[in-house]
Design an enzyme around this catalytic site. Structure first.
Site, PDB file in Angstrom:
ATOM      1  N   HIS A   7       2.053  -8.802   9.320  1.00 37.61           N
ATOM      2  CA  HIS A   7       1.695  -7.393   9.136  1.00 37.61           C
ATOM      3  C   HIS A   7       2.861  -6.474   9.508  1.00 37.61           C
ATOM      4  CE1 HIS A   7      -0.747  -3.716  10.459  1.00 37.61           C
ATOM      5  NE2 HIS A   7      -0.974  -3.852   9.163  1.00 37.61           N
ATOM      6  N   ARG A   8       3.408  -5.814   8.490  1.00 33.04           N
ATOM      7  CA  ARG A   8       4.607  -4.983   8.662  1.00 33.04           C
ATOM      8  C   ARG A   8       5.739  -5.815   9.269  1.00 33.04           C
ATOM      9  NH1 ARG A   8       1.450   0.165  11.515  1.00 33.04           N
ATOM     10  NH2 ARG A   8      -0.457  -0.092  10.302  1.00 33.04           N
ATOM     11  N   GLU A  34       3.504  -8.485   4.826  1.00 26.93           N
ATOM     12  CA  GLU A  34       2.739  -7.316   4.395  1.00 26.93           C
ATOM     13  C   GLU A  34       3.601  -6.113   4.725  1.00 26.93           C
ATOM     14  OE1 GLU A  34       0.069  -3.789   4.901  1.00 26.93           O
ATOM     15  OE2 GLU A  34       1.466  -4.721   6.315  1.00 26.93           O
ATOM     16  N   ASP A  36       4.451  -1.635   3.573  1.00 22.92           N
ATOM     17  CA  ASP A  36       3.882  -0.400   3.023  1.00 22.92           C
ATOM     18  C   ASP A  36       4.958   0.397   2.301  1.00 22.92           C
ATOM     19  OD1 ASP A  36       1.241  -0.485   4.753  1.00 22.92           O
ATOM     20  OD2 ASP A  36       2.901  -0.795   6.153  1.00 22.92           O
ATOM     21  N   HIS A  49       5.172   2.917   7.001  1.00 24.89           N
ATOM     22  CA  HIS A  49       3.714   2.975   6.969  1.00 24.89           C
ATOM     23  C   HIS A  49       3.157   4.383   6.811  1.00 24.89           C
ATOM     24  CE1 HIS A  49      -0.393   3.154   8.653  1.00 24.89           C
ATOM     25  NE2 HIS A  49      -0.523   1.982   8.058  1.00 24.89           N
ATOM     26  N   GLU A 112       1.501  -2.803   0.140  1.00 27.50           N
ATOM     27  CA  GLU A 112       0.412  -1.826   0.219  1.00 27.50           C
ATOM     28  C   GLU A 112       0.894  -0.484  -0.307  1.00 27.50           C
ATOM     29  OE1 GLU A 112      -2.520   0.596   3.267  1.00 27.50           O
ATOM     30  OE2 GLU A 112      -1.579  -1.243   3.979  1.00 27.50           O
ATOM     31  N   LYS A 114       0.792   3.224  -0.373  1.00 28.03           N
ATOM     32  CA  LYS A 114       0.323   4.256   0.545  1.00 28.03           C
ATOM     33  C   LYS A 114       0.182   5.590  -0.194  1.00 28.03           C
ATOM     34  CE  LYS A 114      -0.234   3.558   4.294  1.00 28.03           C
ATOM     35  NZ  LYS A 114      -1.377   3.011   5.064  1.00 28.03           N
ATOM     36  N   ASP A 232      -0.089  -9.090  13.289  1.00 30.55           N
ATOM     37  CA  ASP A 232       1.137  -8.588  13.901  1.00 30.55           C
ATOM     38  C   ASP A 232       1.894  -9.697  14.618  1.00 30.55           C
ATOM     39  OD1 ASP A 232       0.671  -5.915  13.179  1.00 30.55           O
ATOM     40  OD2 ASP A 232      -0.476  -5.507  15.003  1.00 30.55           O
TER      41      ASP A 232
END
Length: 245
Positions: A7-8, A34, A36, A49, A112, A114, A232
């Site tokens: 995640h990120r 992952e 954004d 993000h 993702e 945004k 994370d």
């Protein structure tokens, strides 16, 4: 096998959505990233993000009101104290930079969109064109809380996998996913009980809950062979998954 998506990047231990975080995720054993995306003032796809740079950098202002050059001047680890001693402070990357780096590995990438609060003109078109330029169609999943954007992506590129993000309970979500031509679901892990996950997978829909950071939640999802988890802490997830073998 339950895939691990960072995640990120390895956001629990590294500045989120930076190349440093993505490199750490690859080293952790994760199968995917992952990240954004927003658009800069000059129309470049940038990886960050929030709609503003305030939380994650030493700057202030909206991403779409800053050029790539201005964004690159910022320290993207400003509030991540363990990285303050870096000779070169982590920067906000462009999606193209991430894709260039991905040439050297086999990671999947969940992008993702945004665009729930700011409707970036041509964001879908720009992201899809870059995916096609790099021939990453088989390596990309597009997700968003803006499900209209996912439908737009399907219209532009039906070969790409899309997955709606959602945070509350959704009735028979596999039916909804099929209705918007998505092959995956990305629910908040609290809105993803085992029964729903298993039924969705039985109906051919991949389920990748977010953001799964507690060991007990990782164990629950790996035990039922959930399609993937988004975390994370990919290194922790990798160790837990190994213990199931």
């Amino acid at each position: 096998m339950t895939f691990i998506f960072a995640h990120r990047g390895s956001a629990g231990t590294h500045p989120e959505n930076t190349m440093e975080s993505f490199i750490a995720a690859e080293k952790s054993g994760a199968e995917g990233l992952e990240l954004d995306v927003h658009l800069s003032k000059d129309g470049e796809i940038v990886v960050i993000h929030d709609e503003t740079v305030d939380r994650t950098t030493n700057g202030k202002g909206f991403v779409h009101q800053l050029t790539v050059a201005e964004l690159k001047e910022l320290n993207a680890s400003y509030k991540f104290k363990t990285f303050q001693s870096f000779i070169r402070s982590p920067k906000i990357p462009t999606l193209k930079e991430v894709f260039e780096w991905m040439r050297g590995n086999n990671l999947l990438c969940n992008i993702e969109m945004k665009n729930g609060k700011i409707m970036y003109p041509l964001l879908e078109e720009k992201v899809i064109q870059l995916i096609r330029d790099y021939r990453y169609e088989e390596r990309i999943i597009i997700s968003s809380f803006n499900h209209y954007s996912l439908v737009r992506c399907y219209q532009l590129a039906p070969e790409l996998e899309t997955a709606p993000l959602y945070s509350d309970g959704l009735y028979m979500p596999w039916i909804y996913a099929k209705a918007i031509h998505s092959k995956g679901l990305h629910p908040n892990f609290k809105a993803a009980p085992n029964m729903i996950i298993q039924e969705a997978m039985a109906n051919g829909i991949a389920v990748r809950p977010y953001t799964v950071n507690k060991e007990s939640d990782m164990e629950r999802l790996i035990a039922i062979q959930c399609s993937a988890i988004i975390t994370d802490y990919p290194e922790k997830a990798f160790k837990i998954r190994k213990s199931f073998k």
